[in-house]
Design a protein around this motif. Structure first.
Motif, short mmCIF file in Angstrom:
data_model
loop_
_atom_site.label_atom_id
_atom_site.label_comp_id
_atom_site.label_asym_id
_atom_site.label_seq_id
_atom_site.Cartn_x
_atom_site.Cartn_y
_atom_site.Cartn_z
N ALA A 99 -18.14 -14.34 -68.62
CA ALA A 99 -18.12 -15.80 -68.52
C ALA A 99 -19.48 -16.38 -68.15
O ALA A 99 -19.69 -17.60 -68.28
N ASP A 100 -20.41 -15.53 -67.71
CA ASP A 100 -21.69 -16.02 -67.20
C ASP A 100 -22.89 -15.70 -68.07
O ASP A 100 -23.89 -16.41 -68.04
N MET A 101 -22.83 -14.61 -68.82
CA MET A 101 -23.99 -14.21 -69.62
C MET A 101 -23.56 -13.54 -70.89
O MET A 101 -22.38 -13.18 -71.06
N ASP A 102 -24.49 -13.37 -71.82
CA ASP A 102 -24.17 -12.65 -73.04
C ASP A 102 -24.62 -11.20 -72.92
O ASP A 102 -25.17 -10.79 -71.89
N GLY A 103 -24.40 -10.42 -73.96
CA GLY A 103 -24.71 -9.00 -73.92
C GLY A 103 -26.18 -8.68 -73.88
O GLY A 103 -26.57 -7.53 -73.63
N MET A 104 -27.02 -9.67 -74.10
CA MET A 104 -28.47 -9.48 -74.04
C MET A 104 -29.02 -9.84 -72.67
O MET A 104 -30.23 -9.84 -72.44
N GLU A 110 -25.09 -21.50 -67.02
CA GLU A 110 -25.71 -22.11 -65.85
C GLU A 110 -25.28 -23.56 -65.69
O GLU A 110 -25.12 -24.08 -64.59
N ASP A 111 -25.11 -24.24 -66.81
CA ASP A 111 -24.60 -25.61 -66.83
C ASP A 111 -23.10 -25.53 -67.03
O ASP A 111 -22.63 -25.10 -68.09
N PRO A 112 -22.30 -25.92 -66.04
CA PRO A 112 -20.85 -25.79 -66.17
C PRO A 112 -20.27 -26.57 -67.34
O PRO A 112 -19.21 -26.21 -67.86
N SER A 113 -20.96 -27.62 -67.79
CA SER A 113 -20.41 -28.45 -68.87
C SER A 113 -20.31 -27.72 -70.20
O SER A 113 -19.56 -28.14 -71.09
N VAL A 114 -21.06 -26.62 -70.36
CA VAL A 114 -21.02 -25.89 -71.63
C VAL A 114 -19.91 -24.84 -71.65
O VAL A 114 -19.68 -24.21 -72.68
N THR A 115 -19.24 -24.62 -70.55
CA THR A 115 -18.22 -23.58 -70.47
C THR A 115 -16.94 -24.00 -71.19
O THR A 115 -16.66 -25.18 -71.36
N THR A 116 -16.17 -23.00 -71.60
CA THR A 116 -14.86 -23.25 -72.20
C THR A 116 -14.01 -24.09 -71.27
O THR A 116 -13.36 -25.06 -71.70
N TYR A 117 -14.00 -23.73 -70.01
CA TYR A 117 -13.22 -24.43 -68.99
C TYR A 117 -13.57 -25.92 -68.97
O TYR A 117 -12.69 -26.79 -69.07
N PRO A 450 -16.16 -19.04 -64.86
CA PRO A 450 -17.62 -19.00 -64.79
C PRO A 450 -18.10 -19.34 -63.38
O PRO A 450 -17.52 -20.20 -62.71
N THR A 451 -19.14 -18.66 -62.92
CA THR A 451 -19.66 -18.88 -61.57
C THR A 451 -20.08 -20.34 -61.38
O THR A 451 -19.83 -20.94 -60.33
N SER A 452 -20.68 -20.95 -62.39
CA SER A 452 -21.14 -22.33 -62.27
C SER A 452 -19.97 -23.29 -62.06
O SER A 452 -20.11 -24.32 -61.39
N VAL A 453 -18.81 -22.97 -62.61
CA VAL A 453 -17.62 -23.81 -62.44
C VAL A 453 -17.10 -23.71 -61.01
O VAL A 453 -16.72 -24.70 -60.40
N ILE A 454 -17.12 -22.50 -60.46
CA ILE A 454 -16.66 -22.31 -59.08
C ILE A 454 -17.61 -23.01 -58.11
O ILE A 454 -17.19 -23.61 -57.12
N SER A 458 -15.32 -25.93 -55.39
CA SER A 458 -15.05 -24.86 -54.41
C SER A 458 -13.56 -24.65 -54.19
O SER A 458 -13.17 -23.70 -53.50
N GLY A 459 -12.74 -25.51 -54.78
CA GLY A 459 -11.29 -25.32 -54.67
C GLY A 459 -10.77 -24.22 -55.56
O GLY A 459 -9.61 -23.81 -55.43
N LEU A 460 -11.60 -23.72 -56.47
CA LEU A 460 -11.20 -22.64 -57.36
C LEU A 460 -11.38 -21.28 -56.68
O LEU A 460 -12.40 -21.03 -56.05
N LYS A 461 -10.40 -20.43 -56.86
CA LYS A 461 -10.48 -19.06 -56.38
C LYS A 461 -10.72 -18.14 -57.57
O LYS A 461 -9.97 -18.18 -58.54
N GLN A 462 -11.77 -17.34 -57.49
CA GLN A 462 -12.11 -16.47 -58.61
C GLN A 462 -10.97 -15.49 -58.90
O GLN A 462 -10.35 -14.93 -57.99
N ASN A 463 -10.70 -15.30 -60.17
CA ASN A 463 -9.68 -14.33 -60.57
C ASN A 463 -10.16 -12.90 -60.34
O ASN A 463 -11.37 -12.64 -60.34
N PRO A 464 -9.24 -11.96 -60.14
CA PRO A 464 -9.63 -10.56 -59.92
C PRO A 464 -10.53 -10.00 -61.02
O PRO A 464 -11.38 -9.15 -60.76
N SER A 465 -10.38 -10.50 -62.25
CA SER A 465 -11.20 -10.00 -63.36
C SER A 465 -12.68 -10.26 -63.13
O SER A 465 -13.53 -9.51 -63.62
N GLY A 466 -13.00 -11.31 -62.40
CA GLY A 466 -14.39 -11.63 -62.12
C GLY A 466 -14.97 -10.89 -60.94
O GLY A 466 -16.16 -11.04 -60.63
N GLN A 467 -14.15 -10.11 -60.26
CA GLN A 467 -14.60 -9.36 -59.09
C GLN A 467 -14.59 -7.86 -59.34
O GLN A 467 -14.82 -7.06 -58.43
#
Length: 474
Positions: A99-104, A110-117, A450-454, A458-467
């Motif tokens: 959710a934060d970076m690509d494979g490269m 970094e800008d939360p507005s570009v995220t799927t969320y 995405p980290t930028s969204v959290i 701050s009311g969002l709790k990261q899902n286990p997949s992100g940890q």
């Protein structure tokens, strides 16, 4: 239609950032301020409806219908070692940083507005603004009811998608945390807490039922890029299927055909390839959104999936095109510049068939399955399947082929019990082929925020997949 979409898209910010009072004041009005119900309906295209950019167009990279290791290609380097394969490696191998970076290693969020969320919430805000203002618009009650129904229905679709991206499957843990329910257009500065999966689904169902109640009495409008009555009932049928409310799913699917839904006989089409996700297809009720593949000219279908199609299946003939390198590319999807998704009556048929199997109505389910196959496979002979488990699998297999690469498969895998799947990967030609495994009920079946969204909420709790630690190939 496209020119109108771009012209009115620029008005979206004006609507969503204005309060109801300021927005309707005489001194604020101008030629671009929506006043009538027709204005609002057009504005909804820009502020609430999806453009030709699909926020979750990378989702198919995670399912079991795609394969970066193409042993059947004349030139394996078409994918193996390619920039696109490496760039999307994190999605393909279910890595926690996807959710934060690509494979490269390039940061992509970094800008939360570009995220799927955030992109889905931006459209939700547009729907909310229309809902807050439409009752004060100039127009007949029926005109205002249609606009309100459209805004409710498309908002419901976005929340349904968000719930299936970032929440656990409804039939697995409906009480788990999901996403925030934002039902007003105002900007909120305080943290927004997450609703549960159950609460989000309740909102989705409520919005869709209100939309249907408002729009069903009105004339059915088709081919105008706005959601209509049959499309609303298709979506309701889908949501009830995910909730395992079988009778309700069947009832909503029935309404689609009561309202004139059709099933196209694809065996009579003489084209070898090309999209049928448009209004030239009589079973299409709504065309919307962008292409569901990040790059349909690079990532090819898995050979084992292609082998599931009957050799006389028109969906194979029309949906896939053999390239000069021996790769079967997906040709069923429109080009990126076009609207790329369609809600069509065949889904209502398959929703109904699956729900009827679960209800023990095997005869009705088998009829729907045979009716669809007869319209898809040249020379098809009806099958007689008496076993419930066998028939259920047959219906699900048909669904997989019918909606391949349309953002159905990942969501379906979740509600099927989140089965184990694996992907093969070769970083460069000559290197070892490694296998990445998504285990049964793997945490990655719920995407990380995405980290930028959290950081933004701050009311969002990261899902286990992100940890999780990085996933290692074997």
């Amino acid at each position: 239609m496209k020119r109108k979409l771009f012209l009115i898209a620029g008005l979206a910010g004006l609507l969503t950032l204005s309060s109801c009072t300021k927005f309707l004041e005489e001194k604020s009005q101008s030629d671009v301020i929506p006043k009538t119900a027709t204005d609002f309906r057009e504005l909804l295209i820009g502020s609430g409806y999806m453009t030709n950019n699909e926020p979750m167009k990378y989702l198919y990279l995670m399912d079991d219908d795609v394969d970066f290791f193409l042993e059947y290609a004349n030139d394996p380097s078409y994918v193996v070692g390619s920039y696109d394969a490496k760039q999307n490696f994190l999605w393909y191998s279910w890595q926690p940083k996807l959710a934060d970076m690509d494979g490269m290693g390039v940061l992509i969020a970094e800008d939360p507005s570009v995220t799927t969320y955030a992109q889905y919430y931006a459209k939700i805000m547009g729907c909310n603004a229309v809902l807050e203002n439409i009752d004060k618009a100039i127009g007949t009650q029926s005109e205002k009811d249609r606009v309100k129904a459209e805004a409710l229905a498309v908002r419901a679709m976005y929340y349904f998608r968000l719930a299936n991206l970032y929440g656990e499957p409804y039939n697995y843990n409906a009480k788990s945390l999901c996403v925030p329910l934002k039902l007003t257009s105002g900007i909120v500065s305080s943290p927004m807490s997450q609703a549960t999966v159950e609460e989000v689904y309740a909102q989705v169902v409520g919005d869709l039922q209100k939309a249907a109640a408002l729009m069903d009495p009105l004339p059915i409008m088709r081919k105008d890029f706005h959601i209509n009555q049959p499309a609303i009932h298709i979506l309701l049928s889908r949501v009830f299927l995910y909730m395992e409310n079988w009778k309700e799913s069947v009832a909503e699917a029935n309404k689609v055909f009561e309202q004139g839904g059709k099933i196209t006989d694809m065996t009579t089409l003489d084209t070898k390839s090309g999209s049928w996700l448009n209004y030239n297809n009589a079973e299409v009720e709504w065309v919307f959104g962008g292409n569901t593949q990040a790059n349909q000219n690079t990532y090819a279908p898995a050979a084992r999936f292609l082998a599931t199609y009957d050799t006389e299946d028109a969906r194979y003939r029309i949906g896939f095109s053999l390239s000069s390198t021996g790769v079967n590319l997906v040709s069923k999807l429109p080009f990126v510049v076009d609207l790329g998704q369609a809600m069509r009556s065949s889904e209502a048929l398959l929703n109904r068939a699956e729900a009827n199997v679960q209800l023990g109505e095997l005869g009705a389910a088998l009829k729907d399955l045979n009716d669809l196959r007869r319209k898809r496979i040249q020379g098809y002979t009806d099958e007689n399947i008496a076993d419930k488990a066998t028939l259920l699998q047959a219906v699900r297999d048909e669904r997989r082929k019918e909606f391949a690469y349309e953002c159905f498969r990942w969501f379906d895998l979740r509600r099927y019990g989140m089965p184990e799947i694996s992907h093969r990967y070769q970083h460069d030609l000559g290197e070892n082929v490694v296998h990445y495994k998504l285990t049964k009920a793997d945490p990655m079946y719920v995407l990380p925020f995405p980290t930028s969204v959290i950081l933004k909420n701050s009311g969002l709790k990261q899902n286990p997949s992100g940890q999780m630690p990085d996933r290692i190939g074997q």
